[in-house]
Design a protein around this motif. Structure first.
Motif, PDB file in Angstrom:
ATOM      1  N   SER A 598       1.562   4.025   8.226  1.00  0.00           N
ATOM      2  CA  SER A 598       2.235   3.673   6.990  1.00  0.00           C
ATOM      3  C   SER A 598       2.380   2.164   6.908  1.00  0.00           C
ATOM      4  O   SER A 598       2.443   1.480   7.932  1.00  0.00           O
ATOM      5  CB  SER A 598       3.612   4.330   6.920  1.00  0.00           C
ATOM      6  N   TYR A 682       4.003   5.666  -0.949  1.00  0.00           N
ATOM      7  CA  TYR A 682       2.797   6.200  -1.597  1.00  0.00           C
ATOM      8  C   TYR A 682       3.118   7.354  -2.542  1.00  0.00           C
ATOM      9  O   TYR A 682       2.276   8.196  -2.802  1.00  0.00           O
ATOM     10  CB  TYR A 682       1.791   6.719  -0.556  1.00  0.00           C
TER      11      TYR A 682
ATOM     12  N   PRO B  29      -2.702   4.166   1.434  1.00  0.00           N
ATOM     13  CA  PRO B  29      -2.521   5.044   2.586  1.00  0.00           C
ATOM     14  C   PRO B  29      -3.853   5.379   3.246  1.00  0.00           C
ATOM     15  O   PRO B  29      -4.856   5.546   2.548  1.00  0.00           O
ATOM     16  CB  PRO B  29      -1.880   6.294   1.982  1.00  0.00           C
TER      17      PRO B  29
END
Lengths: 1044, 524
Positions: A598, A682, B29
């Protein structure tokens, strides 16, 4: 070279050792014993130049004794005052009557007298050898400096709501975490301490109530300018803690500030001699809230009533009851529930802290070490903390300062592999169980459980936590008043986890061929998590004064980048439970590993302007512009401004003689905006998750979308206004602060339930408005009457929380019939209790016929649920607001009495208007197969006992347990959180042990509590529900503080 | 000297500025698959279709017989037990879970169908086949929803949050229409066989259609679909009922649709849930009732209540339809660990009624899928759970023809095929009887042949006989005590069924709170 003589006596002695013959040294010793100043019979020379050195340098070598008495302004002797020959390590402390005597090398130099609560005084060494010193009380107010965002401010010129506490006040009670230390100390700061095992403190902090639903409500914690967690700090290293509460003080932290900001500064060395401090304590932790099982006969008879009431055959025959009561074989006839006695046992804790600090004009350093070893009150529970911190300060040039700090901590923890099941099974599904048979076989309940087994033999979860913070900071005064500060900090956290589940079989003690419980394969879940974060702060500050105008301008840039990664590995089927290395597990299809990465970043620009006119009119403005990687570019940046102003009315001419009584009076007000970015990383990405399937016996991967994507997600915004007053009375002996705030949080990041027909899990949405309004008061006083000194404070806070708007959705009700049920609904505080109102118990069949009931088959002795909407039915529509789960009122008060070397410190603390909902075994009164509290004994409804407090028992029937006001207990409490008695060892005794100061103390935590929950043997701070947690403990402590 | 100090300080400051990174806020990501990256290759389509299979029912099928008259939830305070007791309501967790699971599976299917055409490939056959597979699994979810809830929202696209809040319930007739159409279409898109065992085939689409149309009461359609399966000549009855649910028989000729499992990687816990308690403290989640055990005929084809059957209550498990002992652990059976199953109260075995909370309360346990291979790791079974097998198709064919009043020899043949499987070999029916008689026969055959395969609860509902057979006490084994026959009665338990309400489950309360357009079923 010869300069050394006058500078340091230590070096001279070294020098002497090298150059003086043993005979001469003896002569020197003799002259010293006479206590007279004598000219040295030697000549000294500089080894380099061969020049003779004047003997004046040598006079220092001959000690003289200075004695005297230190008193306060009203003439009483002050005990425990530190007396130091300035710039040396020579020092002592005054005795009970304030007198002292100190050997110093010659009648030269300056004596420094310091004492908490008094201004430090410096007096030249008197030639007479005798001295009287009068110390002045520290009026504080004018000099006090408060740590604020990226800066410090004088307390008098503050225009915002900030509470500050000094490290020494905080550390009056022995605690293992900062959260615990802060409890009850500051208004507007609610700390709920739910105990928690060693290394796993379950205390949380809320500043001015709960601002948001679901997501993070924790305040931002900054330690020396770097975001950290409260648990990351050694309490002994704390110099001060500031809690920024209103928007004018927090807006400079923008998007992370909505829940308040806690600023911590760590201790740094002061110029002067090296001082060494040791602080150590030993403590005994003990579970104090052990719910008490109903007596065996009472319980068996209750069970029979419960069975009979639902038309079942009696559970126990009279013979069985007698067997249980008269048996001498408790293995075969175990008591109903003995878990609180068998699983918990008192546990030791020890803590050692050592610090060394000192330095010169150009270089100062403070080193601190801590070691803490804490056992849990159940088996396989321990945490060991080792920690080191080095804070250094260089003065590179008169205009440049550089400081570097390093903090490293290692925590080794171990707990039972699934600790929650231990607490759960102490109450649920483990009745009538022999904890352990003589041969070590564990008994199992009817349902196959034994919490002692789960604690002792199910396996262990071990964690090793390495935490490193490095911090380098430079100041450059470019021109007078203009200062550039740059700071770079790096924070690394590595966590290693090793959860080993043992393989075991539990066999029937009487028929060993029967396996009653099995875990066929041992397994190991190993994890490695790391996070690295750097923070960069660049700040330019300009301060100037012209005429009556004071101006301070600050501008800055900051960025934070965080990267994290995790790795997990799993294997099973180890050779034995002792072989716990991952490569020793079965190397087959059961191997499994996992991992993830992350990254997030935050970029910020901020500024502040302070303007003060004539020390009377104060104005401040702040602004921050924050960009977060958690949002898409369109919604990424947000602006957070704030304004505040203050008026020191007491400085006005018209205040006049009022100033004798009220010497300081300030009115202040503020308005500002802050934000919250606490959404999952995200979350605007649509993502697919890996799942497993198989065809033809071959594992096959698959990908599926599981979460609804919200691309519109953005900041949550909090707008807060605040007005307050600061006042000081009677020459600062009494201080008073009051604040009123009104805080509105908009666009709350809500993880709202979505219709299941969508087929995806929800993601956070910006929806809803929550208001928090409240008052805060702080009253402090200091006084000294004769030898009795007093210092204390009382704080009181009111917080009113209200969900103002849920964007046309809701209300959201969570929980169940038999557990706490909370509502998040417009017009109610967040997570208010929701359920049925009740109106006593039905007494007669006629009464039941005339009133609607929740379930068919209602009988006399059942609870009468109120038909709120009067529609002749009792159903979910009749549920209503029952109370709040977060306290509306919180208060604390600390009192410090000192008398002739003794100091007594008392900390009281409490909360009011809060409700706790009992559920599970505690609420079910034995109707299921759980623990049955003694409170029910002889207190349940029977036709002969119609005035009973509790309804009729009914086996396997939970009709009376539905969430209602009956099972809500008033969670208000008032407790003596801590009491400590400290004795300052007289200076003359301490001196004999080469100590500058020494004190010993005893303390107790959680000793006395007034609460309705006492009758349930529950801690008042416990969470609603099934009481499945490591319990709050009482702590009995013995400790010493030594200063060398 | 001084200048050097300044330079050092400046260097320090400069190095800090260097830390600024341009892409600080643009994070991507790398530990998950972004939807933007997906739907590019035919592999993506296969991977997405694979995921849809995970939403098929597995061990959950035992629930449905467990809630019926032939089974009982052994743990009294589970949500399923409250359904048995008639205490369910719109807040019941099981009610919500079934709704939620079905729509989660439907979403995955809809997502596939909405995106599959984005894939650039020349292999249109593959995409077509995958679409067929996904449509069948989606239909499977709708069959369950329609059977449990009646009218339900028909969602066939990837709906947004706003759309989700406005859905209305589609009349159940239209749900059945949709299921029929989808399965017909899918059958045309699918191959008769697949090289990968466990993939949905043409036969699965048709067989599921037969089941759905039978449930919907569209008997002609049901019979036709069943006939199509029979005419495929792909499936036949596996000769050994006894080992039909064993590892050795996985993917056998009788299996039409199953949920595939594999030990360790994608396993189920059928053994730890269903096996007798003595088998490493396994769960006995659902246990057979006396009703089921008594339903098995004597080997001569007569019911045990028939005085001429030769049934000996003191020796109740001999000379019975062999499927009794193939399907159910009855006292005296050999357990997976080699010991003898003894459930007699106070017999001091771990399976003795009352020995433990988890021990069977009726004296019986389910035997289907309980394989000794799983004894070592009871919660790690790799056995495939059969969702639809050929015997059901034959019985569906028979029942549909009977209900459609088209009784002919093919009906008798279908029933006889099931009855006369090699290791069952019950007496054959001679000739077609009356419609009522034939209905009794086929219903009986369905009960004993398909016991604990997830159909009984739905059968009771569509036959509208639940209020007659469900309510009342739950009984278990009969044993001799002091030379008297004693029949076990499950303590503190009574099944309830409200015929005006319980034929349809309530729409979950939370769904109605989130979408007020959803109406509630009658009397909830």
């Amino acid at each position: 070279m010869h300069k050394i003589f006058t500078k340091s006596r230590l070096l001279v002695l070294l020098w002497l050792n090298a150059f003086i013959s043993p005979v001469n040294a003896q002569m020197f010793a003799l002259s010293k014993a006479n206590g007279t100043s004598q000219k040295a019979p030697y000549e000294f020379f500089d080894v380099k130049t061969n020049n003779a050195i004047p003997a004046t340098g040598f006079e220092k070598l001959i000690d003289v004794v200075v004695s005297g008495k230190v008193t306060s302004q009203n003439g009483e002797g002050l005990a425990g005052v530190t007396v130091i020959l300035k710039g040396t390590t020579t020092g002592t402390a005054t005795g009970a009557d304030g007198s002292f005597s100190l050997s110093i090398p010659g009648y030269k130099g300056t004596l420094q007298f310091s004492f908490v609560g008094f201004l430090t005084k410096e007096v030249p060494v008197p030639s007479s050898g005798n001295i009287q010193v009068i110390m002045e009380e520290d009026s504080r107010s004018l000099q006090d400096v408060v740590v604020v965002g990226y800066s410090t401010q004088k307390k008098v010129s503050m225009t915002s709501a900030v509470s500050q506490i000094k490290g020494e006040e905080l550390m009056r009670r022995p605690v293992s975490s900062v959260q615990q230390a802060l409890q009850g100390q500051l208004p507007g700061v609610t700390i709920i301490d739910r105990g928690g095992g060693p290394g796993k403190s379950n205390a949380f902090i809320r500043v001015r109530g709960i601002t948001t639903i679901g997501s993070n409500n924790n305040p931002l914690v900054m330690v020396d300018g770097v975001e950290q967690r409260l648990s990351d700090i050694n309490p002994d290293d704390i110099e001060s803690i500031s809690v920024l509460k209103d928007a004018s003080s927090t807006a400079i932290y923008g998007s992370r500030a909505a829940n308040g900001v806690v600023l911590i500064t760590t201790r740094r060395a002061k110029e002067g001699s090296v001082s060494v401090n040791y602080n150590g304590f030993l403590a005994r932790q003990q579970a104090i809230n052990n719910p008490q099982q109903m007596g065996t006969e009472d319980y068996m008879r209750l069970q029979n009533v419960a069975y009979r009431n639902v038309g079942l055959p009696l559970r126990f025959t009279e013979q069985q009851i007698q067997d249980y009561l008269t048996t001498t074989d408790r293995l075969k006839y175990p008591l109903p529930n003995t878990w609180f006695e068998t699983v918990y046992s008192p546990a030791p804790q020890m803590n050692h802290s050592l610090s060394v600090a000192g330095g010169s004009n150009t270089f100062k350093a403070r080193l601190s070490l801590r070691y803490q070893d804490q056992d849990g009150i159940l088996a396989n529970y321990n945490a060991k903390t080792s920690e080191i911190r080095v804070n250094t300060d260089f003065k590179v040039s008169p205009k440049i300062n550089v400081s570097t700090d390093v903090n490293y901590r290692l925590v080794n923890g171990v707990t039972p592999v699934n600790e929650n099941i231990v607490y759960d099974r102490m109450l649920h599904g483990s009745m009538w169980t022999t904890p352990k048979f003589p041969d070590g076989t564990y008994g199992l309940s009817n349902q196959g459980h034994n919490p002692l087994l789960y604690a002792e033999a199910a396996g262990t979860a071990k964690t090793i936590d390495d935490y490193i913070v490095g911090n380098i900071k430079g100041d450059w005064e470019i021109v007078k008043g203009l200062k550039f500060t740059t700071q770079f900090a790096s924070r690394i956290n590595l966590t290693t986890g090793k959860n080993f589940t043992n393989a075991y079989d539990v066999r029937d003690y009487y028929q060993p061929e029967i396996i009653r419980r099995t875990v066929p394969l041992s397994s190991l879940n190993e994890s490695r998590n790391s996070s690295r974060e750097y923070t960069l702060n660049n700040i330019l500050n300009y301060a100037t004064t012209f005429g009556k105008h004071d101006i301070n301008i600050l501008g800055g840039y900051s960025e934070i980048k965080n990267t994290g990664s995790s790795l997990g590995a799993f294997r099973q089927g180890f050779y034995s439970n002792d072989i716990q290395s991952i490569s020793q597990g079965a190397n087959d299809n059961t191997r499994n590993n996992s991992g993830g990465d992350s990254t997030w970043g935050l970029r910020s620009y901020f500024s502040r302007l302070n303007y003060t006119f004539a020390d009377k009119y104060l104005f401040e403005a702040n602004a921050r512009y924050d960009g977060s990687s958690r949002f898409l570019p369109e919604t990424r940046y947000s602006f957070f401004p704030s304004f505040s102003a203050g008026w020191r009315i007491s400085q006005e001419d018209f205040w006049g003689s009022l100033g004798d009584a009220i010497n300081e009076f300030k009115l202040r007000g503020s308005w500002g905006k802050t934000g919250n970015q606490a959404v999952n990383l995200y979350s605007y990405y649509g993502t697919l998750n890996l799942v497993n399937y198989t065809f033809s016996g071959v594992p096959t991967p698959g990908y599926v979308e599981q979460r609804l994507t919200n691309q519109n997600i953005t900041w949550e915004t909090t707008i807060q206004s605040n007005i307050g007053i600061d006042a000081q009375f009677l020459n600062n002996r009494i201080t008073f602060t009051a604040d009123y705030y009104n805080k509105r949080t908009e666009g709350i990041l809500l993880l709202l339930p979505i219709p299941a027909t969508i087929g995806l899990r929800p993601s956070a949405q910006n929806a809803g408005i929550v208001d928090n309004k409240g008052w805060e008061f702080l009253l402090g006083a200091r006084s000294k009457i004769g030898a009795l000194g007093y210092e204390g404070s009382i704080n009181f806070s009111i917080n009113q929380n209200n969900v103002a708007n849920l964007a046309g959705t809701g209300p959201y009700i969570s929980g169940s019939d038999i557990d706490p049920r909370y509502i998040i609904g417009e017009g109610y505080a967040i997570n208010s209790h929701w359920g049925y109102k009740t109106d006593g118990l039905f007494q007669t069949v006629e009464e039941i016929q005339k009133y609607p009931t929740l379930q068919a088959g209602t009988k006399p002795g059942d609870v009468k649920f109120v038909d709120m909407n009067k529609d002749g039915k009792i159903n979910a529509d009749d549920m209503t607001y029952l109370g709040t789960s977060f306290p509306k009122y919180t208060f604390g008060s600390s009192h410090n009495f000192s008398f002739n070397g003794f100091t007594l410190n008392l900390l009281f603390q409490g909360a009011a208007e809060v409700q706790t909902r009992l559920s599970g075994a505690l609420a079910e009164m034995g109707n299921q197969e759980g623990f049955t509290h003694k409170i029910y004994a002889d207190n349940y409804w029977t036709p002969e006992r119609t005035d009973a407090r509790f309804p009729r028992p009914a086996k396997f029937d939970l009709r009376n347990v539905s969430t209602s006001d009956r099972m809500l207990i008033n969670g208000s409490y008032f407790r003596l959180k801590n009491v400590q008695l400290l004795y300052q060892i007289p200076a003359e005794i301490a001196r004999k042990a080469y100590l500058r100061r020494a004190s010993v103390y005893v303390a107790g935590t959680n000793l006395l509590t007034f609460s309705k929950l006492n009758e349930w043997n529950l801690d008042p701070e416990a969470d609603s529900g099934r009481a499945q947690y490591y319990p709050q403990t009482a702590l009995y402590t013995m400790g010493i503080n030594l200063q060398f | 000297m001084k200048r050097i100090k300044y330079n050092i300080a400046l260097l320090l400051a400069a190095s800090m500025f260097h830390a600024c990174s341009k892409d600080l806020l643009n994070t991507t990501p790398n530990d998950r698959i972004s939807t933007d990256l997906f739907w590019k290759t035919e592999r993506d389509a296969t991977l997405a279709a694979n995921a849809v299979y995970t939403f098929l029912e597995g061990v959950n099928i035992f629930t449905w017989d467990g809630l019926s008259d032939i089974g009982h939830r052994n743990t009294l305070f589970s949500v399923e037990a409250s359904i048995e007791r008639g205490q369910l309501d719109a807040l019941n967790g099981k009610v919500f879970a079934e709704w939620d699971d079905a729509y989660t599976g439907i979403r995955a299917a809809n997502n596939f169908l909405a995106n599959a055409d984005l894939v650039k490939t020349s292999n249109a056959t593959l995409i077509n086949r995958l679409k067929g597979e996904v449509k069948v699994i989606r239909a499977y979810q709708y069959i369950k929803l329609a059977s449990l809830f009646g009218d339900v929202p028909l969602v066939t696209t990837t709906i947004s949050l706003e759309e989700g809040r406005k859905l209305t319930r589609t009349p159940v007739v239209q749900i059945w229409d949709f299921v029929s159409k989808e399965l017909t279409e899918a059958a045309d898109m699918l191959d008769k066989t697949s090289s990968e065992k466990g993939r949905v085939t043409k036969g699965a689409a048709l067989a599921l259609k037969a089941r759905a149309m039978l449930f919907a009461g569209r008997f002609t359609e049901a019979a036709a679909a069943a006939r199509q399966v029979m005419d495929l000549n792909v499936y036949s009855l596996y000769p050994a009922y006894e080992t039909l649910f064993s590892y050795a028989a996985e993917n056998n000729v009788e299996v039409i649709l199953d949920k595939q499992f594999i030990k360790d990687n994608y396993s189920n816990n059928v053994f730890s849930q269903m096996a007798p308690y003595s088998q490493r403290a396994s769960g006995s989640f659902y246990v057979p009732t006396k009703k089921l055990v008594d339903s098995y005929q004597m080997i001569n084809g007569r019911s045990i209540s028939d005085p001429a059957s030769g049934f000996d209550p003191r020796n109740p498990y001999v000379n019975r339809d062999p499927r009794l002992k193939y399907s159910i652990f009855v006292p005296g059976d050999v357990l997976p660990d080699g010991k003898i199953y003894n459930t007699r109260p106070n017999s001091n075995t771990a399976d003795a009624i009352g020995y433990s909370f988890i021990t069977t309360s009726t004296g019986f346990n389910v035997k289907k899928y309980i394989n000794k291979e799983d004894l070592a790791q009871p919660a790690n079974s790799g056995i495939n759970i059969i969702l639809l097998r050929y015997a059901e198709v034959l019985l569906t064919y028979a029942e549909a023809k009977i209900e459609a009043n088209q009784i002919d020899q093919t009906v008798v043949n279908a029933i006889n095929a099931v009855r006369q499987r090699k290791d069952v070999n019950m007496p054959a029916l001679s000739a077609p009887g009356s419609r009522e008689a034939m209905r009794e026969i086929v219903r009986h055959e369905r009960l004993v042949e398909l016991a604990f395969e997830g159909l009984r609860y739905f059968d009771l509902r569509r036959w509208r006989i639940a209020e007659n057979v469900l309510p009342g006490k739950v009984y278990g084994m009969t044993y001799l005590e002091n030379n008297n026959l004693v029949t076990v009665e499950v303590q503190a338990f009574e099944k309830l069924f409200n015929k005006d309400r319980d034929y349809l489950w309530p729409i979950p309360q939370r769904e109605r709170e989130l979408n007020p357009n959803l109406t509630q079923n009658p009397n909830w």
